[in-house]
Scaffold this motif. Structure first.
Motif, PDB file in Angstrom:
ATOM      1  N   GLU A 168      -5.134  -8.420   3.550  1.00 36.37           N
ATOM      2  CA  GLU A 168      -5.828  -9.450   4.331  1.00 36.37           C
ATOM      3  C   GLU A 168      -5.252  -9.555   5.736  1.00 36.37           C
ATOM      4  OE1 GLU A 168      -5.654 -13.063   2.062  1.00 36.37           O
ATOM      5  OE2 GLU A 168      -6.589 -12.108   0.332  1.00 36.37           O
ATOM      6  N   ALA A 169      -3.927  -9.493   5.853  1.00 29.94           N
ATOM      7  CA  ALA A 169      -3.284  -9.576   7.168  1.00 29.94           C
ATOM      8  C   ALA A 169      -3.686  -8.398   8.046  1.00 29.94           C
ATOM      9  CB  ALA A 169      -1.768  -9.638   7.012  1.00 29.94           C
ATOM     10  N   SER A 170      -3.753  -7.212   7.480  1.00 32.50           N
ATOM     11  CA  SER A 170      -4.141  -6.023   8.246  1.00 32.50           C
ATOM     12  C   SER A 170      -5.552  -6.155   8.779  1.00 32.50           C
ATOM     13  CB  SER A 170      -4.034  -4.772   7.373  1.00 32.50           C
ATOM     14  OG  SER A 170      -2.706  -4.538   7.007  1.00 32.50           O
ATOM     15  N   LYS A 171      -6.476  -6.591   7.936  1.00 33.94           N
ATOM     16  CA  LYS A 171      -7.860  -6.769   8.370  1.00 33.94           C
ATOM     17  C   LYS A 171      -7.956  -7.819   9.472  1.00 33.94           C
ATOM     18  CE  LYS A 171      -9.958  -5.487   3.983  1.00 33.94           C
ATOM     19  NZ  LYS A 171     -10.722  -5.982   2.829  1.00 33.94           N
ATOM     20  N   SER A 172      -7.277  -8.947   9.301  1.00 38.66           N
ATOM     21  CA  SER A 172      -7.303 -10.011  10.308  1.00 38.66           C
ATOM     22  C   SER A 172      -6.704  -9.547  11.623  1.00 38.66           C
ATOM     23  CB  SER A 172      -6.537 -11.237   9.804  1.00 38.66           C
ATOM     24  OG  SER A 172      -7.177 -11.790   8.693  1.00 38.66           O
ATOM     25  N   MET A 173      -5.600  -8.801  11.551  1.00 47.66           N
ATOM     26  CA  MET A 173      -4.944  -8.315  12.761  1.00 47.66           C
ATOM     27  C   MET A 173      -5.872  -7.380  13.535  1.00 47.66           C
ATOM     28  SD  MET A 173      -1.690  -5.828  13.239  1.00 47.66           S
ATOM     29  CE  MET A 173      -2.705  -4.487  12.637  1.00 47.66           C
ATOM     30  N   LEU A 174      -6.548  -6.475  12.838  1.00 43.67           N
ATOM     31  CA  LEU A 174      -7.449  -5.547  13.520  1.00 43.67           C
ATOM     32  C   LEU A 174      -8.615  -6.285  14.168  1.00 43.67           C
ATOM     33  CD1 LEU A 174      -7.541  -2.495  11.100  1.00 43.67           C
ATOM     34  CD2 LEU A 174      -6.355  -2.690  13.277  1.00 43.67           C
ATOM     35  N   GLU A 175      -9.162  -7.276  13.497  1.00 48.45           N
ATOM     36  CA  GLU A 175     -10.254  -8.065  14.073  1.00 48.45           C
ATOM     37  C   GLU A 175      -9.791  -8.805  15.321  1.00 48.45           C
ATOM     38  OE1 GLU A 175     -11.980 -10.616  11.116  1.00 48.45           O
ATOM     39  OE2 GLU A 175     -12.343  -8.941   9.755  1.00 48.45           O
ATOM     40  N   LEU A 176      -8.605  -9.400  15.262  1.00 45.54           N
ATOM     41  CA  LEU A 176      -8.075 -10.151  16.407  1.00 45.54           C
ATOM     42  C   LEU A 176      -7.799  -9.230  17.592  1.00 45.54           C
ATOM     43  CD1 LEU A 176      -7.028 -12.846  17.539  1.00 45.54           C
ATOM     44  CD2 LEU A 176      -4.797 -12.242  16.598  1.00 45.54           C
ATOM     45  N   VAL A 177      -7.127  -8.130  17.356  1.00 47.50           N
ATOM     46  CA  VAL A 177      -6.796  -7.192  18.433  1.00 47.50           C
ATOM     47  C   VAL A 177      -8.070  -6.651  19.074  1.00 47.50           C
ATOM     48  CG1 VAL A 177      -5.777  -4.921  18.895  1.00 47.50           C
ATOM     49  CG2 VAL A 177      -4.537  -6.582  17.521  1.00 47.50           C
ATOM     50  N   SER A 178      -9.084  -6.379  18.259  1.00 50.62           N
ATOM     51  CA  SER A 178     -10.321  -5.816  18.798  1.00 50.62           C
ATOM     52  C   SER A 178     -11.046  -6.776  19.735  1.00 50.62           C
ATOM     53  CB  SER A 178     -11.252  -5.394  17.661  1.00 50.62           C
ATOM     54  OG  SER A 178     -11.804  -6.525  17.012  1.00 50.62           O
TER      55      SER A 178
ATOM     56  N   MET B 254       3.624  -8.075  -7.117  1.00 52.56           N
ATOM     57  CA  MET B 254       3.312  -6.947  -6.228  1.00 52.56           C
ATOM     58  C   MET B 254       1.844  -6.962  -5.854  1.00 52.56           C
ATOM     59  SD  MET B 254       5.585  -3.802  -7.730  1.00 52.56           S
ATOM     60  CE  MET B 254       4.729  -2.635  -6.722  1.00 52.56           C
ATOM     61  N   GLY B 255       0.975  -7.306  -6.788  1.00 52.92           N
ATOM     62  CA  GLY B 255      -0.451  -7.383  -6.503  1.00 52.92           C
ATOM     63  C   GLY B 255      -0.755  -8.433  -5.463  1.00 52.92           C
ATOM     64  N   GLN B 256      -0.092  -9.582  -5.560  1.00 53.62           N
ATOM     65  CA  GLN B 256      -0.286 -10.653  -4.583  1.00 53.62           C
ATOM     66  C   GLN B 256       0.216 -10.226  -3.210  1.00 53.62           C
ATOM     67  OE1 GLN B 256       1.770 -13.994  -6.278  1.00 53.62           O
ATOM     68  NE2 GLN B 256       0.138 -14.439  -7.732  1.00 53.62           N
ATOM     69  N   SER B 257       1.355  -9.550  -3.161  1.00 50.55           N
ATOM     70  CA  SER B 257       1.898  -9.079  -1.890  1.00 50.55           C
ATOM     71  C   SER B 257       0.952  -8.077  -1.245  1.00 50.55           C
ATOM     72  CB  SER B 257       3.271  -8.434  -2.093  1.00 50.55           C
ATOM     73  OG  SER B 257       4.202  -9.379  -2.535  1.00 50.55           O
ATOM     74  N   TYR B 258       0.404  -7.169  -2.064  1.00 43.46           N
ATOM     75  CA  TYR B 258      -0.535  -6.182  -1.541  1.00 43.46           C
ATOM     76  C   TYR B 258      -1.774  -6.865  -0.986  1.00 43.46           C
ATOM     77  CZ  TYR B 258      -3.876  -2.424  -1.218  1.00 43.46           C
ATOM     78  OH  TYR B 258      -4.814  -1.556  -0.751  1.00 43.46           O
ATOM     79  N   GLU B 259      -2.304  -7.843  -1.694  1.00 36.13           N
ATOM     80  CA  GLU B 259      -3.502  -8.540  -1.224  1.00 36.13           C
ATOM     81  C   GLU B 259      -3.222  -9.265   0.087  1.00 36.13           C
ATOM     82  OE1 GLU B 259      -6.736  -8.537  -2.069  1.00 36.13           O
ATOM     83  OE2 GLU B 259      -6.084  -6.881  -3.341  1.00 36.13           O
ATOM     84  N   ARG B 260      -2.068  -9.893   0.213  1.00 35.69           N
ATOM     85  CA  ARG B 260      -1.724 -10.581   1.467  1.00 35.69           C
ATOM     86  C   ARG B 260      -1.593  -9.580   2.610  1.00 35.69           C
ATOM     87  NH1 ARG B 260       1.797 -13.907  -1.904  1.00 35.69           N
ATOM     88  NH2 ARG B 260       3.498 -12.558  -1.283  1.00 35.69           N
ATOM     89  N   LEU B 261      -0.964  -8.434   2.354  1.00 36.82           N
ATOM     90  CA  LEU B 261      -0.836  -7.393   3.376  1.00 36.82           C
ATOM     91  C   LEU B 261      -2.206  -6.858   3.746  1.00 36.82           C
ATOM     92  CD1 LEU B 261       0.909  -5.565   5.129  1.00 36.82           C
ATOM     93  CD2 LEU B 261       1.116  -4.028   3.167  1.00 36.82           C
TER      94      LEU B 261
END
Length: 68
Positions: free
Chosen positions: A14-24, A5-12
């Protein structure tokens, strides 16, 4: 929390941060956010990007009808 669960949370996370940077980079809107629906009436902003003016911070809870 188990390690899977910790690994899944970390991947989510990281993905959220990357997605926001890309969209911006492509859309000039001031604020983008990733939300988590917590119940039938509320959502919490888990990740927030504010370009010029801070409208919301991560951790803010909104009524669902106000979140869209």
């Amino acid at each position: 929390m188990n390690s899977l669960m910790g690994q899944s949370y970390e991947r989510l996370n990281e993905a959220s941060k990357s997605m926001l940077e890309l969209v911006s980079e492509y859309i000039g809107t001031n604020t983008f956010c990733v939300t988590q629906i917590t119940d039938k009436h509320h959502s919490i902003l888990t990740h927030v990007f504010n370009r010029n003016k801070v409208l919301f911070d991560a951790g803010t809870t909104l009524f669902l009808e106000d979140a869209y």
